[in-house]
Motif scaffolding. Structure first.
Motif: not given
Length: 325
Positions: A164-190
């Motif tokens: 999914d990194y796809e030769t750095s095509k994912a760089c700089g993308a902001s991704v919302l991650v959710r756990a089964a517990s309902g907790a979430s966090v937004t991260v930047k792909i670096v």
């Protein structure tokens, strides 16, 4: 025997009969001549009258009110004649003409374009899609990584699996991650997470993983999706160390949406530069180095920068940013 007087009387009677016969014959001759030239004759006059009538009928297709309509002079053929084959063809062609003249949307790719609204240039990671995977954690240090962005102030960062990194095509993308517990966090792909990371897996910084679960959990199931986040920052451009007008590497930083391509202006127009795994776009022959730069996000939005100095390893902030999606 008859008396003389009787004879005298009889001679005038015979003369009268003869005169009468002659008169009758003369009258008959005159009558026959008159009849021969009557309009009802089957000769030339009737034929001429018929030709004149036919000619008049040919000029005036519609029958006169005093005459009964004939097939050649009925109203129906006149109505059909009013719609010529060309007119019928023209009417049939009108729907196609309407489709042809229908306005079409402008194609994405003009300067300042806001794009088509759909991520037609996206790679494996597409907006509006929830991806299943697992989250692990690593020591991200300063938040730098394979994308070559440098230190990150928030440390809400992650490394993307190689597929999914796809030769750095994912760089700089902001991704919302959710756990089964309902907790979430937004991260930047670096960064990139090589094997044994598998497709769908995210390797989060310890700081980011702690937002979802205890670090002792080690690995948890998650779903994640691409965002187009709000940001106060504008796009920045940086030339790689060692760049010159003979060779250069160009990088865009702080772009709201993932990049699809970076181009430089040449004498023949715009030229797309190839992207490396460390997230720089290279001009091996120096083409366009120090000139105008154009970047395009996965939605087709474009930003053009005319005055970027060829200064290696200097972050040059612009006044532009991609719009949110």
């Amino acid at each position: 025997m008859a008396t003389p007087s009787h004879r005298r009387r009889s001679r005038p009677q015979r003369r009268t009969a003869w005169v009468s016969a002659v008169a009758v014959a003369a009258v008959a001759l005159v009558v026959s001549l008159v009849v021969a030239f009557q309009p009802g004759d089957e000769g030339g006059r009737r034929t001429a009258a018929t030709s004149v009538a036919e000619a008049r009928e040919a000029v005036t297709p519609t029958a006169s009110p005093s005459a009964s309509p004939s097939p050649s002079a009925s109203a129906t053929p006149t109505k059909r004649a009013s719609a010529s084959p060309a007119a019928k063809k023209s009417r049939k062609a009108s729907p196609s003409a309407a489709r042809t003249t229908a306005s079409s949307r402008p194609a994405a790719g003009t300067a300042g374009s806001t794009g088509s609204g759909s991520a037609t240039l996206a790679g494996r990671i597409r907006p509006g899609t929830a991806y299943q995977g697992v989250a692990t954690h690593y020591d991200a240090g300063t938040g730098d990584g394979a994308c070559s962005f440098g230190p990150n102030a928030t440390m809400m960062v992650a490394a993307m699996n190689t597929a999914d990194y796809e030769t750095s095509k994912a760089c700089g993308a902001s991704v919302l991650v959710r756990a089964a517990s309902g907790a979430s966090v937004t991260v930047k792909i670096v960064n990139e997470c090589p094997a044994p990371c598998r497709p769908g897996q995210l390797d989060l910084s310890k700081q980011a993983f702690a937002k979802l679960a205890a670090l002792s959990a080690g690995q948890i199931p998650v779903t994640w999706s691409l965002l187009s986040p709000a940001t106060p920052e504008t796009v920045a451009i940086r030339y790689k160390t060692g760049s010159s007008r003979y060779w250069c590497g160009v990088q865009a930083l702080d772009h709201r949406n993932p990049l699809a391509r970076l181009e430089v202006r040449t004498g023949g127009g715009w030229q797309q530069l190839p992207r490396t795994g460390y997230n720089y776009f290279l001009s091996e022959q120096g083409t366009g180095c120090g000139g105008a730069i154009r970047i395009t996000d996965i939605y087709g939005q474009q930003l053009t920068f005319e005055s970027i100095a060829l200064s290696p390893n200097v972050v040059q902030r612009t006044s532009a940013q991609f719009t949110a999606r």
